[in-house]
Design an enzyme around this catalytic site. Structure first.
Site, PDB file in Angstrom:
ATOM      1  N   ASP A  13      45.276  35.931  43.785  1.00 33.33           N
ATOM      2  CA  ASP A  13      46.224  36.678  42.923  1.00 33.33           C
ATOM      3  C   ASP A  13      47.335  35.505  42.448  1.00 33.33           C
ATOM      4  OD1 ASP A  13      45.778  39.047  44.008  1.00 33.33           O
ATOM      5  OD2 ASP A  13      46.656  38.755  45.991  1.00 33.33           O
ATOM      6  N   LYS A  16      44.855  34.640  37.792  1.00 34.52           N
ATOM      7  CA  LYS A  16      43.499  34.497  36.834  1.00 34.52           C
ATOM      8  C   LYS A  16      43.180  35.595  35.938  1.00 34.52           C
ATOM      9  CE  LYS A  16      41.472  34.963  40.977  1.00 34.52           C
ATOM     10  NZ  LYS A  16      42.783  35.220  41.880  1.00 34.52           N
ATOM     11  N   GLY A  17      43.552  36.749  36.215  1.00 36.50           N
ATOM     12  CA  GLY A  17      43.304  37.822  35.012  1.00 36.50           C
ATOM     13  C   GLY A  17      44.078  37.373  33.909  1.00 36.50           C
ATOM     14  N   ASN A  38      37.092  44.010  45.472  1.00 36.08           N
ATOM     15  CA  ASN A  38      38.277  43.646  46.345  1.00 36.08           C
ATOM     16  C   ASN A  38      39.162  42.690  45.449  1.00 36.08           C
ATOM     17  OD1 ASN A  38      36.265  41.433  45.937  1.00 36.08           O
ATOM     18  ND2 ASN A  38      36.525  40.442  47.768  1.00 36.08           N
ATOM     19  N   GLY A  40      41.884  42.088  42.319  1.00 34.90           N
ATOM     20  CA  GLY A  40      42.786  42.954  41.308  1.00 34.90           C
ATOM     21  C   GLY A  40      43.353  42.171  40.513  1.00 34.90           C
ATOM     22  N   HIS A  41      42.908  42.058  39.196  1.00 31.39           N
ATOM     23  CA  HIS A  41      43.393  41.244  38.198  1.00 31.39           C
ATOM     24  C   HIS A  41      44.144  42.104  37.039  1.00 31.39           C
ATOM     25  CE1 HIS A  41      39.621  38.716  39.101  1.00 31.39           C
ATOM     26  NE2 HIS A  41      40.308  38.532  39.985  1.00 31.39           N
ATOM     27  N   THR A 130      40.360  44.174  52.337  1.00 36.69           N
ATOM     28  CA  THR A 130      40.823  45.219  51.307  1.00 36.69           C
ATOM     29  C   THR A 130      39.891  46.494  51.937  1.00 36.69           C
ATOM     30  OG1 THR A 130      38.754  44.607  50.118  1.00 36.69           O
ATOM     31  CG2 THR A 130      41.065  43.518  49.630  1.00 36.69           C
ATOM     32  N   GLN A 224      39.265  36.062  43.787  1.00 39.64           N
ATOM     33  CA  GLN A 224      39.699  35.383  45.197  1.00 39.64           C
ATOM     34  C   GLN A 224      40.464  34.041  44.808  1.00 39.64           C
ATOM     35  OE1 GLN A 224      36.626  37.238  45.893  1.00 39.64           O
ATOM     36  NE2 GLN A 224      38.123  38.925  45.627  1.00 39.64           N
ATOM     37  N   THR A 239      37.243  35.861  52.598  1.00 39.84           N
ATOM     38  CA  THR A 239      36.335  36.802  52.178  1.00 39.84           C
ATOM     39  C   THR A 239      35.058  36.208  52.363  1.00 39.84           C
ATOM     40  OG1 THR A 239      35.843  38.184  50.264  1.00 39.84           O
ATOM     41  CG2 THR A 239      36.135  35.843  49.705  1.00 39.84           C
ATOM     42  N   VAL A 300      45.041  45.967  44.725  1.00 45.29           N
ATOM     43  CA  VAL A 300      44.322  46.653  45.226  1.00 45.29           C
ATOM     44  C   VAL A 300      44.671  47.561  46.568  1.00 45.29           C
ATOM     45  CG1 VAL A 300      41.673  46.762  46.625  1.00 45.29           C
ATOM     46  CG2 VAL A 300      42.298  45.039  44.583  1.00 45.29           C
ATOM     47  N   ARG A 303      49.607  46.391  49.465  1.00 42.99           N
ATOM     48  CA  ARG A 303      50.217  45.418  50.623  1.00 42.99           C
ATOM     49  C   ARG A 303      51.251  44.446  50.182  1.00 42.99           C
ATOM     50  NH1 ARG A 303      45.283  43.352  53.898  1.00 42.99           N
ATOM     51  NH2 ARG A 303      44.454  43.380  51.914  1.00 42.99           N
ATOM     52  N   ARG A 305      52.577  40.950  49.599  1.00 44.70           N
ATOM     53  CA  ARG A 305      51.987  39.679  49.960  1.00 44.70           C
ATOM     54  C   ARG A 305      53.076  38.715  50.598  1.00 44.70           C
ATOM     55  NH1 ARG A 305      50.574  39.459  43.405  1.00 44.70           N
ATOM     56  NH2 ARG A 305      48.664  40.913  43.645  1.00 44.70           N
ATOM     57  N   THR A 414      54.460  31.792  31.692  1.00 39.56           N
ATOM     58  CA  THR A 414      55.872  32.116  31.954  1.00 39.56           C
ATOM     59  C   THR A 414      56.294  33.685  32.172  1.00 39.56           C
ATOM     60  OG1 THR A 414      56.358  31.888  29.627  1.00 39.56           O
ATOM     61  CG2 THR A 414      56.521  29.833  30.909  1.00 39.56           C
TER      62      THR A 414
HETATM   63  P1  GDP Z   1      44.635  37.492  39.905  1.00 35.93           P
HETATM   64  O1  GDP Z   1      44.189  38.529  41.053  1.00 35.93           O
HETATM   65  O2  GDP Z   1      44.742  35.875  40.138  1.00 35.93           O
HETATM   66  O3  GDP Z   1      44.267  37.827  38.639  1.00 35.93           O
HETATM   67  O4  GDP Z   1      46.232  37.640  40.050  1.00 35.93           O
HETATM   68  P2  GDP Z   1      46.936  39.216  40.113  1.00 35.93           P
HETATM   69  O5  GDP Z   1      46.840  40.014  38.692  1.00 35.93           O
HETATM   70  O6  GDP Z   1      46.579  39.900  41.299  1.00 35.93           O
HETATM   71  O7  GDP Z   1      48.433  38.684  40.497  1.00 35.93           O
HETATM   72  C1  GDP Z   1      49.202  38.106  39.344  1.00 35.93           C
HETATM   73  C2  GDP Z   1      50.746  38.990  39.061  1.00 35.93           C
HETATM   74  O8  GDP Z   1      51.582  38.164  38.495  1.00 35.93           O
HETATM   75  C3  GDP Z   1      50.114  39.827  37.776  1.00 35.93           C
HETATM   76  O9  GDP Z   1      50.854  41.247  38.347  1.00 35.93           O
HETATM   77  C4  GDP Z   1      50.242  39.217  36.693  1.00 35.93           C
HETATM   78  O10 GDP Z   1      50.663  40.326  35.535  1.00 35.93           O
HETATM   79  C5  GDP Z   1      51.396  38.580  37.087  1.00 35.93           C
HETATM   80  N1  GDP Z   1      51.641  37.377  36.302  1.00 35.93           N
HETATM   81  C6  GDP Z   1      50.798  36.616  35.907  1.00 35.93           C
HETATM   82  N2  GDP Z   1      51.258  35.373  35.317  1.00 35.93           N
HETATM   83  C7  GDP Z   1      52.497  35.342  35.424  1.00 35.93           C
HETATM   84  C8  GDP Z   1      53.647  34.577  35.282  1.00 35.93           C
HETATM   85  O11 GDP Z   1      53.591  33.449  34.602  1.00 35.93           O
HETATM   86  N3  GDP Z   1      54.758  35.178  35.484  1.00 35.93           N
HETATM   87  C9  GDP Z   1      55.016  36.214  35.992  1.00 35.93           C
HETATM   88  N4  GDP Z   1      56.342  36.409  36.118  1.00 35.93           N
HETATM   89  N5  GDP Z   1      54.145  37.324  36.406  1.00 35.93           N
HETATM   90  C10 GDP Z   1      52.819  36.631  36.056  1.00 35.93           C
HETATM   91  P1  IMO Z   2      41.886  38.466  43.474  1.00 41.51           P
HETATM   92  O1  IMO Z   2      40.744  38.279  42.723  1.00 41.51           O
HETATM   93  C1  IMO Z   2      44.048  38.023  47.206  1.00 41.51           C
HETATM   94  C2  IMO Z   2      41.726  38.747  50.919  1.00 41.51           C
HETATM   95  C3  IMO Z   2      41.969  39.983  51.776  1.00 41.51           C
HETATM   96  C4  IMO Z   2      41.802  39.459  52.981  1.00 41.51           C
HETATM   97  C5  IMO Z   2      40.376  38.708  52.974  1.00 41.51           C
HETATM   98  C6  IMO Z   2      39.290  39.572  53.100  1.00 41.51           C
HETATM   99  O2  IMO Z   2      42.867  39.688  42.966  1.00 41.51           O
HETATM  100  O3  IMO Z   2      42.711  36.966  43.762  1.00 41.51           O
HETATM  101  P2  IMO Z   2      37.860  41.246  51.810  1.00 41.51           P
HETATM  102  O4  IMO Z   2      38.048  42.660  51.494  1.00 41.51           O
HETATM  103  O5  IMO Z   2      37.264  40.380  50.608  1.00 41.51           O
HETATM  104  O6  IMO Z   2      36.699  41.198  52.906  1.00 41.51           O
HETATM  105  O7  IMO Z   2      39.104  40.488  52.493  1.00 41.51           O
HETATM  106  O8  IMO Z   2      40.566  38.264  51.625  1.00 41.51           O
HETATM  107  N1  IMO Z   2      41.391  39.017  49.383  1.00 41.51           N
HETATM  108  C7  IMO Z   2      42.233  38.693  48.603  1.00 41.51           C
HETATM  109  N2  IMO Z   2      43.418  38.357  48.425  1.00 41.51           N
HETATM  110  N3  IMO Z   2      43.392  38.490  45.983  1.00 41.51           N
HETATM  111  C8  IMO Z   2      42.398  38.862  46.157  1.00 41.51           C
HETATM  112  O9  IMO Z   2      41.399  38.935  45.014  1.00 41.51           O
HETATM  113  C9  IMO Z   2      41.429  39.230  47.471  1.00 41.51           C
HETATM  114  N4  IMO Z   2      40.433  39.592  47.574  1.00 41.51           N
HETATM  115  C10 IMO Z   2      40.022  39.379  49.040  1.00 41.51           C
HETATM  116  O10 IMO Z   2      43.349  40.507  51.681  1.00 41.51           O
HETATM  117  O11 IMO Z   2      42.910  38.577  53.509  1.00 41.51           O
HETATM  118 MG    MG Z   3      44.775  39.773  42.336  1.00 43.94          MG
END
Ligand code: GDP
Ligand code: IMO
Ligand code: MG
Length: 430
Positions: A13, A16-17, A38, A40-41, A130, A224, A239, A300, A303, A305, A414
């Protein structure tokens, strides 16, 4: 031409997305190489939100090839659902724009059930997964009893594969008090979904090698984060796949020499979802404030964080295990308005100072963070698109992060919006 691997450098999280979406303008092919749904981007493009779990984040751009590599565990029903959802949002997805490795292992409904049954069994310490069957699907892959994408094309093979899996799973299910598997119903489900997956099936290793030879740029999208890596993460709270950059090669079938730049995605503070050690965790008001400002809820599972200060020890370590060439620092704006900020620079364990996270679980649990304090800034950095827009103390914070982790910032983010991104060094530059 350069090929770039994007990896999460914390516990997932990191954003990356958003970064993959931004970078994919410069790429021809975007490939997932591990994990499954698992992940979520979240992408935000002109105010429109796209949530991706299985499909590569490049899918929303027209004219790009998206690839799901063999290192991914693929839930076919989720795949079809995610494709439909994106189509409803106006995204075009065809067998010309999406290819799935024929040798990718499938996640079956029995994997999700097993995952959830284990998590709720009182006798087992919860991982906080997840619940999507990721662990059980990888177990079957290594145990040589997976149904793979290519098996869907031949009914006799499909039956053989299913029977092999059932012997193992029925024994496990008995132990957990679950009903035996309905073989015919499972086969019927698989036969029904098969054509919807097979239309995208391809020898991905070959496609990627051909693309590379033709001078196309490949962007490998990690899911991840390195601290969830099955080998280098906080085991067993991890994971079930290798997450680090080396996996981009084995998870797609392209040689390691094809990787020219590894971009680590780093959040300006630390979060973790699920159980497991987290030395710099803040369970006080400050942690609460970081979570609220950063909207730190899992994409996903929804929960909350867990949040903490930036931990430079961990990121220095993950930059090493992935061979990170530069980082994308995200969510700097979340730190706006804090009077002081802290960065973890080392751990204290039994009177000694450590500059890395030890492996033994009891050592990890007893590591206490050593912090240094930096002045915060009251100005807003939200939406900043140039260095000149950043307050002096924000720049100082970024410079200190670079120093402590031993790696430079290539991109700075940002806000969630695609274009609120500052480019410092182009990872695709030759
Ligand atoms: P990923 O799993 O690494 O792709 O990250 P997620 O999408 O799960 O979580 C990152 C969250 O932060 C998402 O809701 C994005 O829209 C948001 N986000 C990404 N970059 C920034 C940033 O620079 N600032 C803020 N405030 N939010 C961001
Ligand atoms: P992204 O790509 C954050 C965590 C779960 C749990 C552990 C194992 O969005 O960054 P799993 O279902 O993979 O067997 O769960 O890994 N987990 C993540 N935490 N971001 C993720 O993906 C995750 N994918 C799995 O919360 O602690
Ligand atoms: Mg994510």
């Amino acid at each position: 031409m350069a090929n770039v691997v994007v990896v999460g450098a914390q516990w997932g999280d990191e954003g990356k997305g958003k970064i993959v979406d931004w970078l994919s303008e410069r790429a021809d092919v975007i490939a997932r190489f591990q994990g499954g749904h698992n992940a979520g981007h979240t992408l935000v493009i002109d105010g429109v939100v796209y949530k991706l779990s299985l499909l590569p984040s490049g899918i929303v751009r027209q004219g790009k090839l998206s690839v799901i590599g063999n290192g991914v565990v693929l839930d076919p029903w989720h795949l079809v659902g995610e494709i439909d959802k994106l189509r409803d949002q106006g995204v075009t997805i065809t067998p010309e724009t999406l290819m799935i490795a024929e040798n990718a292992a499938l996640i079956l409904p029995i994997h999700g059930e097993l995952d959830r049954a284990r998590e709720s069994a009182a006798s087992m310490a919860k991982i906080g997964t997840t619940g999507r069957g990721i662990g059980p699907a990888y177990e079957d892959k290594v145990g040589r009893r997976s149904v793979r994408v290519a098996d869907l094309a031949d009914d006799a093979t499909l039956e053989l594969r299913v029977d092999r899996a059932l012997v193992h799973h029925d024994a496990l299910r008995r132990g957990l008090g679950l009903e035996p598997i309905d073989r015919d119903a499972l086969l019927a489900q698989l036969r029904e979904i098969a054509p919807k997956v097979l239309e995208y099936a391809a020898p991905v290793w070959k496609v990627l090698n051909d693309q590379r030879r033709a001078g196309k740029r490949i962007l490998f999208e990690g899911a991840q984060g390195a601290l969830l890596d099955i080998d280098f993460g906080t085991y067993p709270y991890v994971t079930s796949s290798n997450v680090i950059a080396g996996q981009a090669a084995t998870g797609t079938g392209i040689g390691p020499g094809a990787i020219d730049f590894v971009l680590g995605i780093v959040k300006a503070y630390t979060t973790r979802v699920g159980e497991g050690p987290f030395p710099a965790e803040l369970t006080d008001d400050v942690g609460q404030r970081l979570g609220e400002r950063g909207h730190e809820f899992g994409t996903v599972t929804g929960r909350k964080r867990r949040c903490g200060w930036f931990d430079a020890v961990l990121v220095r370590q993950t930059c090493a295990t992935s061979g990170v060439n530069g980082i994308a620092l995200t969510k700097l704006d979340v730190l706006d308005g804090f009077e002081t900020l802290k960065i973890c620079t080392g751990y204290e364990l039994d009177g000694e100072t450590l500059d890395y996270l030890p492996t033994a679980a009891d050592h990890q649990a007893r590591c206490t963070p050593i912090y240094e304090e930096l002045p915060g800034w009251s100005e807003s950095t939200e939406g900043a698109r140039t260095w000149a827009d950043l307050p002096a103390n924000a720049i100082k914070y970024v410079r200190r992060v670079e120093e402590l982790i031993g790696c430079s910032v290539a991109l700075l983010s940002t806000s969630p919006e695609r274009d609120d991104t500052i480019l410092v060094t182009d990872p695709f530059a030759d």
